[in-house]
Design a protein around this motif. Structure first.
Motif, short mmCIF file in Angstrom:
data_model
loop_
_atom_site.label_atom_id
_atom_site.label_comp_id
_atom_site.label_asym_id
_atom_site.label_seq_id
_atom_site.Cartn_x
_atom_site.Cartn_y
_atom_site.Cartn_z
N ALA A 9 63.00 29.40 20.62
CA ALA A 9 63.21 28.70 21.76
C ALA A 9 63.43 27.30 21.89
CB ALA A 9 61.83 29.12 22.71
N ALA A 10 64.11 26.84 22.82
CA ALA A 10 64.36 25.62 23.15
C ALA A 10 64.06 24.89 24.47
CB ALA A 10 65.84 25.08 22.85
N LEU A 11 63.07 23.79 24.26
CA LEU A 11 62.44 23.51 25.72
C LEU A 11 63.21 22.16 26.01
CD1 LEU A 11 58.91 23.24 26.52
CD2 LEU A 11 60.21 20.94 26.34
N ALA A 12 63.56 22.00 27.29
CA ALA A 12 64.43 20.97 27.68
C ALA A 12 63.76 20.33 28.84
CB ALA A 12 65.90 21.08 27.50
N ALA A 13 64.19 19.00 29.35
CA ALA A 13 63.75 18.43 30.80
C ALA A 13 64.81 17.85 31.19
CB ALA A 13 62.44 17.85 30.43
N SER A 14 65.10 16.40 30.67
CA SER A 14 66.13 15.84 31.28
C SER A 14 67.43 16.53 31.75
CB SER A 14 66.34 14.58 30.38
OG SER A 14 65.46 14.01 30.17
N ILE A 15 68.12 17.19 30.82
CA ILE A 15 69.55 17.63 31.17
C ILE A 15 69.20 18.80 32.48
CG2 ILE A 15 70.25 17.43 28.70
CD1 ILE A 15 70.34 20.50 28.48
N PHE A 16 68.04 19.32 32.35
CA PHE A 16 68.19 20.24 33.68
C PHE A 16 67.44 19.40 35.18
CE2 PHE A 16 66.87 23.62 30.22
CZ PHE A 16 68.41 23.82 30.09
N HIS A 17 66.47 18.58 34.74
CA HIS A 17 66.04 17.93 35.91
C HIS A 17 66.99 17.03 36.73
CE1 HIS A 17 62.31 19.07 34.61
NE2 HIS A 17 61.55 18.05 34.12
N TYR A 18 67.82 16.44 35.56
CA TYR A 18 68.87 15.44 36.30
C TYR A 18 70.43 16.12 36.59
CZ TYR A 18 65.81 11.84 35.22
OH TYR A 18 64.53 11.09 35.07
N LYS A 19 70.44 17.55 36.54
CA LYS A 19 71.55 18.62 36.72
C LYS A 19 72.51 18.26 35.85
CE LYS A 19 69.64 20.21 40.57
NZ LYS A 19 68.38 19.85 40.47
N GLU A 20 72.56 17.72 34.58
CA GLU A 20 73.41 17.51 33.66
C GLU A 20 74.11 18.74 32.94
OE1 GLU A 20 71.45 14.73 31.01
OE2 GLU A 20 71.31 13.42 32.55
N ALA A 21 73.22 19.83 33.27
CA ALA A 21 73.71 21.24 32.81
C ALA A 21 72.96 22.15 33.51
CB ALA A 21 73.31 21.17 31.30
N ALA A 22 73.36 23.20 33.89
CA ALA A 22 72.80 24.41 34.51
C ALA A 22 72.10 25.47 33.41
CB ALA A 22 73.54 24.95 35.61
N ILE A 23 71.12 26.14 33.71
CA ILE A 23 70.65 27.03 32.66
C ILE A 23 71.78 28.07 32.26
CG2 ILE A 23 68.92 28.73 32.17
CD1 ILE A 23 67.06 26.81 33.55
N SER A 24 72.26 28.41 33.51
CA SER A 24 73.41 29.64 33.48
C SER A 24 74.62 28.94 32.58
CB SER A 24 74.13 29.88 34.55
OG SER A 24 74.48 28.90 35.57
N GLU A 25 75.01 27.69 32.74
CA GLU A 25 76.00 27.34 31.89
C GLU A 25 75.65 27.14 30.52
OE1 GLU A 25 77.99 23.95 35.00
OE2 GLU A 25 76.64 23.21 33.22
N VAL A 26 74.44 26.80 30.23
CA VAL A 26 73.71 26.86 28.60
C VAL A 26 73.95 28.22 27.97
CG1 VAL A 26 71.62 26.32 27.37
CG2 VAL A 26 72.29 24.50 29.13
N LYS A 27 73.44 29.18 28.87
CA LYS A 27 73.46 30.39 28.29
C LYS A 27 74.87 30.96 27.88
CE LYS A 27 68.82 32.09 29.52
NZ LYS A 27 68.15 33.15 30.17
N LYS A 28 75.86 30.53 28.71
CA LYS A 28 77.23 30.98 28.54
C LYS A 28 77.87 30.35 27.38
CE LYS A 28 81.68 31.23 31.16
NZ LYS A 28 82.51 30.28 30.61
N TYR A 29 77.51 29.10 27.28
CA TYR A 29 77.87 28.44 26.20
C TYR A 29 77.18 28.87 24.74
CZ TYR A 29 78.04 24.08 23.17
OH TYR A 29 78.41 23.48 21.98
N LEU A 30 76.06 29.20 24.92
CA LEU A 30 75.56 29.74 23.78
C LEU A 30 75.90 31.05 23.29
CD1 LEU A 30 71.85 28.80 24.37
CD2 LEU A 30 73.05 27.73 22.89
N ARG A 31 76.37 31.95 24.24
CA ARG A 31 76.85 33.26 23.88
C ARG A 31 78.38 32.94 23.26
NH1 ARG A 31 75.75 38.11 27.06
NH2 ARG A 31 73.64 38.51 26.72
N GLU A 32 78.97 32.01 24.09
CA GLU A 32 80.38 31.73 23.19
C GLU A 32 80.09 31.39 21.93
OE1 GLU A 32 81.82 28.66 26.08
OE2 GLU A 32 82.27 30.35 27.51
N ASN A 33 78.72 30.62 21.54
CA ASN A 33 78.91 30.32 20.21
C ASN A 33 78.04 31.28 19.23
OD1 ASN A 33 79.54 27.54 19.69
ND2 ASN A 33 79.20 27.43 21.79
N GLU A 34 77.85 32.68 19.64
CA GLU A 34 77.30 33.71 19.02
C GLU A 34 76.07 33.58 18.80
OE1 GLU A 34 79.86 33.64 15.43
OE2 GLU A 34 81.49 34.99 16.53
#
Length: 253
Positions: free
Chosen positions: A223-248
């Motif tokens: 698992a990957a734990l993160a704080a800043s990028i989510f708290h400051y809206k630099e990335a949405a969790i849905s965007e991160v998951k889509k990006y990870l899927r694209e990267n297999e």
């Protein structure tokens, strides 16, 4: 294939979510209950709630905040901070947490890990290890009390003991990387992942989506734990998951 988990972290001080760099310079980010609900709705796999000054201030975790947070989320909630006895673990789980994270107490009383695992199940016991590279570069020492005290204990040796005592997983934070946004500490993670046979959560240093991709591509972190990028809206969790899927990388959508 086992899916990788994305876990936002709420570092809580005096009932507010805060964020700092290398464990210092804390800034107020918002209300933990509101933020937890937002991440639940966004598609986070789990949440970690850490009362980061509880051990240092010699007090227990704020159970009312835990209870209100647990009422708003329907994903696994891990709570840590100020947990030093079996009664503390029981109180946190009763307040609605699914898992407890023990840090300073695991060093001071390792038996708490085995006793907790036996009474509540291994899945309820997460051991948080805050590690920092020794000045001579020979390895990492475990720090406690929110990163204030160097125990002098080798992180690899301690990780082995934690796993042997029945912890369900390890939350591994690199103090060198924490809050820097320069990426996870790949060397530290690989060293610990290759040492234990329980899940390891990567923590400290996430600055963008590529860092999450890299930690899954280059380590066996579960698992990957993160704080800043989510708290400051630099990335949405849905965007991160889509990006990870694209990267297999397999994630739960």
């Amino acid at each position: 294939m086992i899916t990788k988990r994305i876990i936002p972290c709420l570092d809580v001080k005096m009932g507010r979510v805060v964020k700092g760099i290398n464990f210092v310079g804390l800034k107020d980010v918002g209300d933990p209950v509101e933020i937890a609900k937002f991440y639940n709705d966004e598609g986070a796999d789990e949440l970690v709630f850490l009362d980061i000054t509880a051990s240092h201030e010699g007090r227990k975790t704020m159970l009312d905040v835990v209870e209100r947070t647990a009422n708003e989320v329907f994903i696994p909630l891990t709570v840590g901070g100020g947990i030093s006895t079996i009664e503390d673990i029981k109180a946190i789980l009763r307040a609605g947490a699914d898992k407890t994270s023990i840090n300073s107490a695991a060093i001071k009383n390792p038996k708490l890990i085995s006793d907790g695992a036996e009474l509540f199940g291994e899945q309820c016991i997460v051991v948080a290890i805050d590690g920092k590279m020794r000045e001579d570069g020979s390895g990492w020492n475990v720090f406690i009390n929110g990163g204030r005290i160097d125990t002098g204990i080798d992180a690899v040796t301690f990780a082995k003991e934690v796993a042997k005592r029945g912890a369900g997983e390890i939350l591994l934070t690199s103090m060198d990387a924490d809050g820097t946004k320069n990426g996870y500490d790949i060397d530290f993670l690989n060293t610990i992942c290759s040492t234990v046979n329980i899940p390891v959560i990567a923590s400290g240093g996430c600055g963008n989506m590529s860092h999450i991709r890299d930690v899954f591509k280059n380590t066996n972190s579960d698992a990957a734990l993160a704080a800043s990028i989510f708290h400051y809206k630099e990335a949405a969790i849905s965007e991160v998951k889509k990006y990870l899927r694209e990267n297999e990388i397999e994630v739960r959508i």
